[in-house]
Design a protein around this motif. Structure first.
Motif, PDB file in Angstrom:
ATOM      1  N   PRO A  25     -24.316  -3.321 -31.656  1.00  0.00           N
ATOM      2  CA  PRO A  25     -23.649  -4.677 -31.807  1.00  0.00           C
ATOM      3  C   PRO A  25     -24.782  -5.821 -31.722  1.00  0.00           C
ATOM      4  CG  PRO A  25     -23.252  -4.066 -29.660  1.00  0.00           C
ATOM      5  CD  PRO A  25     -23.844  -2.857 -30.338  1.00  0.00           C
ATOM      6  N   PRO A  26     -24.332  -7.190 -32.111  1.00  0.00           N
ATOM      7  CA  PRO A  26     -25.379  -7.976 -32.055  1.00  0.00           C
ATOM      8  C   PRO A  26     -25.791  -8.185 -30.467  1.00  0.00           C
ATOM      9  CG  PRO A  26     -23.817  -8.848 -33.666  1.00  0.00           C
ATOM     10  CD  PRO A  26     -23.101  -7.358 -33.000  1.00  0.00           C
ATOM     11  N   VAL A  27     -27.030  -8.427 -30.294  1.00  0.00           N
ATOM     12  CA  VAL A  27     -27.290  -8.746 -28.841  1.00  0.00           C
ATOM     13  C   VAL A  27     -27.844 -10.275 -28.791  1.00  0.00           C
ATOM     14  CG1 VAL A  27     -28.516  -8.121 -26.806  1.00  0.00           C
ATOM     15  CG2 VAL A  27     -27.930  -6.481 -28.305  1.00  0.00           C
ATOM     16  N   ILE A  48     -24.435 -28.593 -33.619  1.00  0.00           N
ATOM     17  CA  ILE A  48     -24.394 -28.121 -32.198  1.00  0.00           C
ATOM     18  C   ILE A  48     -23.648 -26.962 -31.783  1.00  0.00           C
ATOM     19  CG2 ILE A  48     -22.150 -29.578 -32.115  1.00  0.00           C
ATOM     20  CD1 ILE A  48     -22.988 -30.711 -29.527  1.00  0.00           C
ATOM     21  N   TYR A  49     -22.833 -26.414 -32.903  1.00  0.00           N
ATOM     22  CA  TYR A  49     -21.871 -25.059 -32.613  1.00  0.00           C
ATOM     23  C   TYR A  49     -22.754 -23.950 -32.325  1.00  0.00           C
ATOM     24  CZ  TYR A  49     -18.116 -28.611 -33.304  1.00  0.00           C
ATOM     25  OH  TYR A  49     -17.339 -29.568 -33.427  1.00  0.00           O
ATOM     26  N   ASN A  50     -23.837 -23.537 -33.503  1.00  0.00           N
ATOM     27  CA  ASN A  50     -24.570 -22.588 -33.491  1.00  0.00           C
ATOM     28  C   ASN A  50     -25.664 -22.425 -32.339  1.00  0.00           C
ATOM     29  OD1 ASN A  50     -26.227 -24.286 -35.210  1.00  0.00           O
ATOM     30  ND2 ASN A  50     -27.589 -22.452 -35.360  1.00  0.00           N
ATOM     31  N   TRP A  53     -23.865 -21.720 -29.076  1.00  0.00           N
ATOM     32  CA  TRP A  53     -23.405 -20.346 -29.180  1.00  0.00           C
ATOM     33  C   TRP A  53     -24.485 -19.324 -28.940  1.00  0.00           C
ATOM     34  CZ3 TRP A  53     -18.512 -18.740 -30.989  1.00  0.00           C
ATOM     35  CH2 TRP A  53     -18.091 -17.370 -30.722  1.00  0.00           C
ATOM     36  N   SER A  54     -25.679 -19.808 -29.564  1.00  0.00           N
ATOM     37  CA  SER A  54     -26.821 -18.907 -29.102  1.00  0.00           C
ATOM     38  C   SER A  54     -27.364 -18.922 -27.911  1.00  0.00           C
ATOM     39  CB  SER A  54     -28.086 -19.439 -29.999  1.00  0.00           C
ATOM     40  OG  SER A  54     -28.548 -20.591 -29.574  1.00  0.00           O
ATOM     41  N   VAL A  55     -27.045 -19.895 -26.990  1.00  0.00           N
ATOM     42  CA  VAL A  55     -27.271 -20.145 -25.671  1.00  0.00           C
ATOM     43  C   VAL A  55     -26.296 -19.774 -24.573  1.00  0.00           C
ATOM     44  CG1 VAL A  55     -29.707 -21.178 -25.846  1.00  0.00           C
ATOM     45  CG2 VAL A  55     -27.523 -22.387 -25.528  1.00  0.00           C
ATOM     46  N   GLY A 189     -28.360 -18.278 -39.308  1.00  0.00           N
ATOM     47  CA  GLY A 189     -29.467 -18.795 -38.265  1.00  0.00           C
ATOM     48  C   GLY A 189     -29.398 -18.113 -37.029  1.00  0.00           C
ATOM     49  N   LEU A 190     -28.422 -17.227 -36.571  1.00  0.00           N
ATOM     50  CA  LEU A 190     -28.491 -16.393 -35.242  1.00  0.00           C
ATOM     51  C   LEU A 190     -28.830 -15.058 -35.486  1.00  0.00           C
ATOM     52  CD1 LEU A 190     -26.457 -18.937 -34.869  1.00  0.00           C
ATOM     53  CD2 LEU A 190     -25.333 -17.781 -33.165  1.00  0.00           C
ATOM     54  N   ARG A 191     -29.778 -14.647 -35.148  1.00  0.00           N
ATOM     55  CA  ARG A 191     -30.324 -13.501 -34.964  1.00  0.00           C
ATOM     56  C   ARG A 191     -29.375 -12.380 -34.567  1.00  0.00           C
ATOM     57  NH1 ARG A 191     -32.727  -9.998 -31.545  1.00  0.00           N
ATOM     58  NH2 ARG A 191     -32.586 -11.438 -29.939  1.00  0.00           N
TER      59      ARG A 191
END
Length: 260
Positions: A25-27, A48-50, A53-55, A189-191
């Motif tokens: 799964p994505p980590v 602001i949403y991504n 989400w990333s942090v 944009g989110l790894r």
């Protein structure tokens, strides 16, 4: 004989590890103890949403710390504070101070390319201000529907790095909105998420749909519960599947406790 037996065991282990990798799964923000940076410099396509989400933060907290008002417009190169600012008073000698100019310069230097032109302010770092969500959902969904048909192959397990569930299915099959809301992020944009959609259902709840093949909605679009928003794919992974998450106040929660 022992030599051939040893080779056989190694081969089995390699095959097993490869199979696990296919379903990994994505980590993102796997460890609860991961240190959140003091600030972040906005890159192309960010909202602001991504960023939140990333942090693993609540977008409302980030908006408050940066004095952002709906629709939370940000601009390329803007330094976004990721921690609450406290003000030192005469009666208190222990308080954190705003990010220094040196910190801001370091963040920009390490994230942004040199000589980046300054764009106009938009809802996301690139795009049109007309993409701002038009409907404000004030209450959490009364019902959460399954976002896809297929086999449940992965469950919510933060200890193992999974902040959601994985549903494997046929390539191109329908991915549907779990509940009504506003599309607040579309991008890659989110790894680890591939082609991703984030939907805002209320000030407290967001849902995410990862690894899509085709995305059928745009940022700012208001969608209905059960509306098809994408087609299943394997972007960012090697298995055709949907990775699905629900977040409450910025924190991952188990989708199986909500889905009906």
């Amino acid at each position: 004989m022992k030599k051939f037996l040893g080779i056989g065991i190694i081969a089995v282990v390699v095959i097993f590890m490869g199979a696990c990798a296919l379903h990994a799964p994505p980590v993102i923000n796997k460890s609860p103890s991961r240190k959140i940076p003091e600030a972040y410099a906005v890159k192309p396509g960010d909202s602001i949403y991504n960023i939140s989400w990333s942090v693993g933060l609540d977008f409302l907290d980030i908006a408050k710390w940066n004095n952002l008002k709906p629709p939370y417009a940000i601009k390329l190169g803007q330094v976004i504070r990721l921690r609450q600012q406290t003000v030192k008073t005469a009666s208190s000698n222990s308080a954190s101070s705003p990010a220094s100019p040196q910190v801001k310069q370091l963040v920009v230097a390490t994230i942004l390319p040199a000589k980046q032109p300054t764009p106009t302010v938009t809802d996301t770092a690139v795009g049109d201000t007309s993409a701002a969500p038009a409907v404000a959902f004030s209450k959490a969904p009364g019902k959460w529907n399954w976002p896809a048909q297929g086999k449940l192959t992965g469950k919510y397990s933060p200890a193992k790095g999974s902040n959601g569930i994985q549903i494997t299915g046929a390539a191109g099959s329908a991915i549907k909105a779990t509940a009504a809301g506003d599309v607040v992020y579309v991008g890659e944009g989110l790894r680890g998420y591939g082609k991703l959609i984030i939907v805002k259902h209320s000030p407290r709840f967001l849902s995410a749909y990862a690894h899509n093949r085709d995305i059928l909605v745009k940022e700012g679009q208001t969608i209905e519960s059960g509306q098809q928003i994408a087609r299943m794919g394997n972007s960012g992974t090697q298995t055709t599947m949907l990775h699905f998450e629900i977040r409450e106040d910025g924190k991952p929660v188990d989708p199986l406790k909500y889905l009906k």
